[in-house]
Enzyme design. Structure first.
Site, PDB file in Angstrom:
ATOM      1  N   SER A   1       0.824  -1.213   0.000  1.00 51.42           N
ATOM      2  CA  SER A   1       0.000   0.000   0.000  1.00 51.42           C
ATOM      3  C   SER A   1       0.857   1.263   0.000  1.00 51.42           C
ATOM      4  CB  SER A   1      -0.910   0.025   1.224  1.00 51.42           C
ATOM      5  OG  SER A   1      -1.656  -1.151   1.320  1.00 51.42           O
TER       6      SER A   1
HETATM    7  N1  SAH Z   1      -0.351  -5.236   4.064  1.00 51.85           N
HETATM    8  C1  SAH Z   1       0.439  -5.539   2.904  1.00 51.85           C
HETATM    9  C2  SAH Z   1      -0.253  -5.223   1.593  1.00 51.85           C
HETATM   10  C3  SAH Z   1      -1.262  -6.216   1.328  1.00 51.85           C
HETATM   11  S1  SAH Z   1      -1.831  -6.428  -0.295  1.00 51.85           S
HETATM   12  C4  SAH Z   1       1.780  -4.853   2.945  1.00 51.85           C
HETATM   13  O1  SAH Z   1       2.042  -4.087   3.870  1.00 51.85           O
HETATM   14  O2  SAH Z   1       2.583  -5.107   2.045  1.00 51.85           O
HETATM   15  C5  SAH Z   1      -3.124  -7.551   0.148  1.00 51.85           C
HETATM   16  C6  SAH Z   1      -2.670  -8.961   0.458  1.00 51.85           C
HETATM   17  O3  SAH Z   1      -3.808  -9.671   0.916  1.00 51.85           O
HETATM   18  C7  SAH Z   1      -2.140  -9.702  -0.757  1.00 51.85           C
HETATM   19  O4  SAH Z   1      -0.849 -10.152  -0.503  1.00 51.85           O
HETATM   20  C8  SAH Z   1      -3.131 -10.860  -0.910  1.00 51.85           C
HETATM   21  O5  SAH Z   1      -2.529 -12.045  -1.366  1.00 51.85           O
HETATM   22  C9  SAH Z   1      -3.667 -11.018   0.505  1.00 51.85           C
HETATM   23  N2  SAH Z   1      -4.954 -11.698   0.644  1.00 51.85           N
HETATM   24  C10 SAH Z   1      -6.030 -11.661  -0.195  1.00 51.85           C
HETATM   25  N3  SAH Z   1      -7.032 -12.428   0.304  1.00 51.85           N
HETATM   26  C11 SAH Z   1      -6.576 -12.944   1.487  1.00 51.85           C
HETATM   27  C12 SAH Z   1      -7.142 -13.809   2.465  1.00 51.85           C
HETATM   28  N4  SAH Z   1      -8.371 -14.338   2.334  1.00 51.85           N
HETATM   29  N5  SAH Z   1      -6.405 -14.125   3.557  1.00 51.85           N
HETATM   30  C13 SAH Z   1      -5.147 -13.625   3.704  1.00 51.85           C
HETATM   31  N6  SAH Z   1      -4.556 -12.817   2.802  1.00 51.85           N
HETATM   32  C14 SAH Z   1      -5.263 -12.475   1.710  1.00 51.85           C
END
Ligand code: SAH
Length: 255
Positions: A102
């Site tokens: 993000s």
């Molecule tokens: N917080 C992260 C950015 C996240 S992007 C950072 O600081 O880099 C969102 C993430 O959520 C992605 O990696 C995606 O694979 C994950 N995601 C999507 N659905 C999910 C689920 N059901 N459970 C866990 N992770 C999930």
């Protein structure tokens, strides 16, 4: 005569042993330095201070713990090599597997909205690069973070360990279901957007706890919501419109 003949041989053996010990030490040191130098945390510190001043403090983030964390956590260590020089730009960045880290401001405001204190526990759904988890850990929080894409979760776990964020606990799995055996959580931060608020997460939120979550359709506008559990009831507040990657199940289907 015999004694004199033996002496040079003993010296020779001693020399060989010394060379062997020194070579082993040298190789061990090289390995240690190589592992340690994988990401130079001292790099980009000017860019990081500027990012914190302009993008974070400049846009109204006031929580001192959030500002301090944004100034110290080496964001460039959480992005792929070729993205390092873009790490402190005012936007999201690709981290592989179609996912993104993000924008710094979003990380900061979500951390501020959680309003958690040192020693409290936060569940994060969507570990991604591990950066958001590191920011919370730098604020003294116990972080439990779940990632559904195994290679991403594993890489984040390695980065967090190498950088010494010991209060972050990682897990590979479907975060829709939360982390029941560690519940209740003082805060829950969701960084992938479901179309509705996952019920298990509401259940795992402590009384007076806060949840920050983007909710909305995959294509279209999502809203960043702040939920508060007061006397067992959920109060919701809209923050602003956002765009996150979708929250998916193990088959890749959006929730
Ligand atoms: N917080 C992260 C950015 C996240 S992007 C950072 O600081 O880099 C969102 C993430 O959520 C992605 O990696 C995606 O694979 C994950 N995601 C999507 N659905 C999910 C689920 N059901 N459970 C866990 N992770 C999930």
């Amino acid at each position: 005569m015999k004694r004199n003949e033996r002496r040079p041989r003993q010296i020779f053996i001693l020399k060989k042993a010394a060379i062997l010990v020194m070579a082993t030490l040298g190789i061990a040191m090289l390995f240690t330095v190589a592992a340690w130098a994988e990401c130079d945390t001292g790099e980009y510190s000017n860019q990081r201070q500027k990012m914190a001043d302009r993008q974070i403090a400049g846009r109204g983030i006031r929580n001192p713990a959030v500002l301090a964390a944004m100034k110290t956590v080496p964001r460039h260590c959480f992005v792929p090599e070729r993205q390092k020089r873009n790490a402190y730009r005012d936007g999201p960045l690709p981290i592989g597997h179609g996912q993104t880290i993000s924008q710094p401001y979003i990380v900061a405001i979500m951390s501020e909205l959680l309003d958690v204190k040192p020693g409290q526990s936060v569940l994060e759904v969507g570990t991604g690069s591990g950066y958001q988890a590191a920011v919370l850990a730098a604020m003294g929080i116990d972080v439990f973070t779940i990632e559904i894409v195994a290679p991403l979760g594993e890489r984040a776990a390695r980065t967090l360990k190498e950088l010494g964020y010991e209060t972050v606990h990682t897990r590979i799995g479907d975060g829709y279901k939360g982390w029941p055996d560690q519940a209740p959580f003082d805060g829950i931060i969701v960084t992938a957007a479901p179309s509705r608020i996952p019920h298990p997460l509401i259940e795992q939120l402590a009384e007076n706890g806060r949840m920050v979550i983007p909710v909305g359709p995959v294509r279209g506008v999502q809203q960043l919501l702040l939920l508060r559990k007061i006397n067992g009831k959920i109060k919701r507040e809209r923050i602003f419109d956002v765009r996150f990657v979708p929250m998916v199940d193990k088959k890749g289907k959006g929730y």
